[in-house]
Design a protein around this motif. Structure first.
Motif, PDB file in Angstrom:
ATOM      1  N   ASN A  87      -4.759  -4.154 -32.137  1.00  0.00           N
ATOM      2  CA  ASN A  87      -4.395  -4.466 -30.690  1.00  0.00           C
ATOM      3  C   ASN A  87      -4.616  -6.124 -30.987  1.00  0.00           C
ATOM      4  OD1 ASN A  87      -7.265  -3.458 -30.703  1.00  0.00           O
ATOM      5  ND2 ASN A  87      -7.299  -4.848 -29.091  1.00  0.00           N
ATOM      6  N   HIS A  88      -5.532  -6.628 -31.686  1.00  0.00           N
ATOM      7  CA  HIS A  88      -5.752  -8.011 -31.621  1.00  0.00           C
ATOM      8  C   HIS A  88      -4.644  -9.055 -31.881  1.00  0.00           C
ATOM      9  CE1 HIS A  88      -9.752  -8.057 -29.816  1.00  0.00           C
ATOM     10  NE2 HIS A  88     -10.182  -7.126 -30.843  1.00  0.00           N
ATOM     11  N   GLU A  89      -3.880  -8.386 -32.848  1.00  0.00           N
ATOM     12  CA  GLU A  89      -2.405  -9.044 -33.193  1.00  0.00           C
ATOM     13  C   GLU A  89      -1.755  -9.423 -31.987  1.00  0.00           C
ATOM     14  OE1 GLU A  89      -4.872  -8.992 -36.191  1.00  0.00           O
ATOM     15  OE2 GLU A  89      -3.985  -6.832 -35.941  1.00  0.00           O
ATOM     16  N   TYR A  90      -1.910  -8.956 -30.895  1.00  0.00           N
ATOM     17  CA  TYR A  90      -1.099  -8.994 -29.783  1.00  0.00           C
ATOM     18  C   TYR A  90      -1.928  -9.779 -28.681  1.00  0.00           C
ATOM     19  CZ  TYR A  90       1.687  -5.666 -32.015  1.00  0.00           C
ATOM     20  OH  TYR A  90       2.526  -4.865 -32.835  1.00  0.00           O
ATOM     21  N   ASP A  91      -2.944 -10.553 -29.026  1.00  0.00           N
ATOM     22  CA  ASP A  91      -3.884 -11.296 -28.166  1.00  0.00           C
ATOM     23  C   ASP A  91      -3.053 -12.542 -27.687  1.00  0.00           C
ATOM     24  OD1 ASP A  91      -5.879  -9.324 -28.130  1.00  0.00           O
ATOM     25  OD2 ASP A  91      -7.455 -10.701 -29.403  1.00  0.00           O
ATOM     26  N   PHE A  92      -2.214 -12.795 -28.347  1.00  0.00           N
ATOM     27  CA  PHE A  92      -1.323 -14.090 -28.027  1.00  0.00           C
ATOM     28  C   PHE A  92       0.130 -13.541 -27.563  1.00  0.00           C
ATOM     29  CE2 PHE A  92      -4.616 -16.234 -30.784  1.00  0.00           C
ATOM     30  CZ  PHE A  92      -4.912 -17.189 -29.942  1.00  0.00           C
ATOM     31  N   ARG A  93       0.111 -12.431 -27.075  1.00  0.00           N
ATOM     32  CA  ARG A  93       1.149 -11.900 -26.797  1.00  0.00           C
ATOM     33  C   ARG A  93       2.200 -11.706 -27.725  1.00  0.00           C
ATOM     34  NH1 ARG A  93       1.515 -13.580 -20.329  1.00  0.00           N
ATOM     35  NH2 ARG A  93      -0.723 -13.256 -19.851  1.00  0.00           N
ATOM     36  N   ALA A  94       3.570 -11.065 -27.081  1.00  0.00           N
ATOM     37  CA  ALA A  94       4.539 -10.910 -28.260  1.00  0.00           C
ATOM     38  C   ALA A  94       5.103 -12.014 -28.907  1.00  0.00           C
ATOM     39  CB  ALA A  94       5.731 -10.057 -27.518  1.00  0.00           C
ATOM     40  N   GLN A  95       5.191 -13.074 -28.224  1.00  0.00           N
ATOM     41  CA  GLN A  95       5.628 -14.473 -28.743  1.00  0.00           C
ATOM     42  C   GLN A  95       4.593 -14.879 -29.642  1.00  0.00           C
ATOM     43  OE1 GLN A  95       8.935 -15.972 -28.129  1.00  0.00           O
ATOM     44  NE2 GLN A  95       8.127 -16.856 -30.223  1.00  0.00           N
ATOM     45  N   GLY A  96       3.322 -14.777 -29.568  1.00  0.00           N
ATOM     46  CA  GLY A  96       2.364 -15.132 -30.501  1.00  0.00           C
ATOM     47  C   GLY A  96       2.712 -14.478 -31.692  1.00  0.00           C
ATOM     48  N   LEU A  97       2.707 -13.172 -31.697  1.00  0.00           N
ATOM     49  CA  LEU A  97       3.055 -12.418 -33.032  1.00  0.00           C
ATOM     50  C   LEU A  97       4.097 -12.968 -33.710  1.00  0.00           C
ATOM     51  CD1 LEU A  97       2.288  -9.914 -34.756  1.00  0.00           C
ATOM     52  CD2 LEU A  97       3.824  -8.633 -33.096  1.00  0.00           C
ATOM     53  N   ALA A  98       5.090 -13.041 -32.917  1.00  0.00           N
ATOM     54  CA  ALA A  98       6.404 -13.616 -33.688  1.00  0.00           C
ATOM     55  C   ALA A  98       6.162 -14.978 -34.328  1.00  0.00           C
ATOM     56  CB  ALA A  98       7.565 -13.906 -32.511  1.00  0.00           C
ATOM     57  N   ASP A  99       5.395 -15.967 -33.747  1.00  0.00           N
ATOM     58  CA  ASP A  99       5.294 -17.237 -34.167  1.00  0.00           C
ATOM     59  C   ASP A  99       4.282 -17.112 -35.208  1.00  0.00           C
ATOM     60  OD1 ASP A  99       6.713 -18.340 -31.901  1.00  0.00           O
ATOM     61  OD2 ASP A  99       4.846 -18.833 -30.664  1.00  0.00           O
ATOM     62  N   MET A 100       3.436 -16.082 -35.117  1.00  0.00           N
ATOM     63  CA  MET A 100       2.479 -16.054 -36.435  1.00  0.00           C
ATOM     64  C   MET A 100       3.201 -15.494 -37.607  1.00  0.00           C
ATOM     65  SD  MET A 100       0.686 -13.280 -38.328  1.00  0.00           S
ATOM     66  CE  MET A 100       0.680 -11.960 -37.283  1.00  0.00           C
ATOM     67  N   LEU A 101       4.212 -14.420 -37.554  1.00  0.00           N
ATOM     68  CA  LEU A 101       4.824 -13.808 -38.530  1.00  0.00           C
ATOM     69  C   LEU A 101       5.763 -15.008 -39.075  1.00  0.00           C
ATOM     70  CD1 LEU A 101       5.796 -10.362 -37.216  1.00  0.00           C
ATOM     71  CD2 LEU A 101       4.181 -10.837 -39.030  1.00  0.00           C
TER      72      LEU A 101
ATOM     73  N   THR B  41      11.417   1.182 -14.817  1.00  0.00           N
ATOM     74  CA  THR B  41      10.883  -0.089 -14.895  1.00  0.00           C
ATOM     75  C   THR B  41      12.106  -1.190 -15.352  1.00  0.00           C
ATOM     76  OG1 THR B  41       8.964   0.784 -15.853  1.00  0.00           O
ATOM     77  CG2 THR B  41       9.153  -1.574 -16.084  1.00  0.00           C
ATOM     78  N   GLU B  42      12.049  -2.231 -14.441  1.00  0.00           N
ATOM     79  CA  GLU B  42      12.859  -3.352 -14.597  1.00  0.00           C
ATOM     80  C   GLU B  42      12.337  -4.420 -15.827  1.00  0.00           C
ATOM     81  OE1 GLU B  42      15.350  -6.710 -11.845  1.00  0.00           O
ATOM     82  OE2 GLU B  42      14.836  -4.539 -11.146  1.00  0.00           O
ATOM     83  N   ILE B  43      13.187  -4.714 -16.712  1.00  0.00           N
ATOM     84  CA  ILE B  43      12.697  -5.604 -17.515  1.00  0.00           C
ATOM     85  C   ILE B  43      13.483  -6.896 -17.374  1.00  0.00           C
ATOM     86  CG2 ILE B  43      12.444  -6.012 -20.233  1.00  0.00           C
ATOM     87  CD1 ILE B  43      12.357  -3.047 -20.455  1.00  0.00           C
ATOM     88  N   SER B  44      12.569  -8.176 -17.286  1.00  0.00           N
ATOM     89  CA  SER B  44      13.272  -8.983 -16.977  1.00  0.00           C
ATOM     90  C   SER B  44      13.952  -9.865 -18.555  1.00  0.00           C
ATOM     91  CB  SER B  44      12.204 -10.245 -16.780  1.00  0.00           C
ATOM     92  OG  SER B  44      11.546 -10.697 -17.858  1.00  0.00           O
ATOM     93  N   ASP B  45      14.990 -10.644 -18.184  1.00  0.00           N
ATOM     94  CA  ASP B  45      15.664 -11.189 -19.355  1.00  0.00           C
ATOM     95  C   ASP B  45      14.835 -11.918 -20.449  1.00  0.00           C
ATOM     96  OD1 ASP B  45      18.094 -10.079 -18.425  1.00  0.00           O
ATOM     97  OD2 ASP B  45      18.910 -11.959 -17.548  1.00  0.00           O
ATOM     98  N   ASP B  46      13.722 -12.701 -19.817  1.00  0.00           N
ATOM     99  CA  ASP B  46      12.675 -13.516 -20.414  1.00  0.00           C
ATOM    100  C   ASP B  46      12.002 -12.537 -21.381  1.00  0.00           C
ATOM    101  OD1 ASP B  46      13.498 -15.746 -19.221  1.00  0.00           O
ATOM    102  OD2 ASP B  46      11.941 -15.727 -18.016  1.00  0.00           O
ATOM    103  N   THR B  47      11.474 -11.226 -20.729  1.00  0.00           N
ATOM    104  CA  THR B  47      10.860 -10.277 -21.589  1.00  0.00           C
ATOM    105  C   THR B  47      11.686  -9.844 -22.658  1.00  0.00           C
ATOM    106  OG1 THR B  47       9.496  -9.781 -19.786  1.00  0.00           O
ATOM    107  CG2 THR B  47       9.741  -8.161 -21.425  1.00  0.00           C
ATOM    108  N   LEU B  48      13.207  -9.707 -22.349  1.00  0.00           N
ATOM    109  CA  LEU B  48      13.733  -8.989 -23.597  1.00  0.00           C
ATOM    110  C   LEU B  48      14.144 -10.192 -24.388  1.00  0.00           C
ATOM    111  CD1 LEU B  48      16.470  -7.034 -21.467  1.00  0.00           C
ATOM    112  CD2 LEU B  48      14.631  -6.168 -22.910  1.00  0.00           C
ATOM    113  N   ALA B  49      14.289 -11.354 -24.312  1.00  0.00           N
ATOM    114  CA  ALA B  49      14.372 -12.463 -25.131  1.00  0.00           C
ATOM    115  C   ALA B  49      13.144 -12.584 -26.007  1.00  0.00           C
ATOM    116  CB  ALA B  49      14.544 -13.841 -24.449  1.00  0.00           C
ATOM    117  N   VAL B  50      12.058 -12.475 -25.552  1.00  0.00           N
ATOM    118  CA  VAL B  50      10.646 -12.520 -26.338  1.00  0.00           C
ATOM    119  C   VAL B  50      10.635 -11.452 -27.143  1.00  0.00           C
ATOM    120  CG1 VAL B  50       8.305 -12.215 -26.426  1.00  0.00           C
ATOM    121  CG2 VAL B  50       9.425 -13.985 -24.782  1.00  0.00           C
TER     122      VAL B  50
END
Length: 176
Positions: A61-75, A105-114
């Protein structure tokens, strides 16, 4: 945070059983030391696992501490480094798509982009449900799953959680 001691122990075990040691990490590799301050830009912990010869790791779970964008940036930072890296297996936590929502649940375009950025980084890295490693003529299948409470521990992850038992059954059937 103890990498020198850990590397020394790993090398002792590898010397005791040449060609027979598999080195795995159970996730949560990204928090707990000051290295986390460069998580998204340098991927120091993941690169350190690669330098120490780890075969496979998974996400905690700590790999998600910087949220989804943080995980993508790290990889992406890890890949861009050109350093040796361990394989990553993750079988039950996926980026959100319009297909894996509950319909209410409505998912925003920003969330889908991340989420798309995370999927791109996972694909680029080569993250899979499982990996097969061969040592001394024996093949081992290794897969990683986030625990039942991981979703609650990473509420801002922007990811969709598949129940452990369902994911494990699906992956084991695929391995077989």
């Amino acid at each position: 945070g103890g990498y020198t001691r850990l590397y020394t122990l790993l090398e002792q075990q590898r010397a005791a059983a040449p060609g027979a040691v598999i080195t795995l990490d159970g996730g949560d590799f990204s928090m707990g030391t000051l290295f986390q301050t460069v998580y998204t830009t340098e991927a120091a912990e993941l690169r350190m696992l690669g330098a120490m010869g780890y075969d496979v790791t998974t996400f905690g779970n700590h790999e998600y501490d910087f949220r989804a964008q943080g995980l993508a940036d790290m990889l992406n930072a890890a890949l861009d480094s050109g350093d040796p890296l361990p394989a990553i297996v993750q079988g039950n936590y996926r980026p959100l798509t319009t297909q894996n929502t509950d319909g209410n649940t409505e998912i925003s375009d920003d969330t889908l982009a991340v989420s798309a950025a995370v999927q791109s980084a996972l694909d680029r890295y080569g993250v899979t449900d499982y990996a097969v490693i061969e040592r001394d003529g024996v093949r081992f299948a290794v897969f990683g799953l986030l625990g039942e409470d991981a979703d609650a521990c990473a509420p801002m992850s922007g990811m969709a959680f598949e129940p452990i038992a369902d994911a494990a059954q699906r992956i084991v059937a695929d391995i077989e």
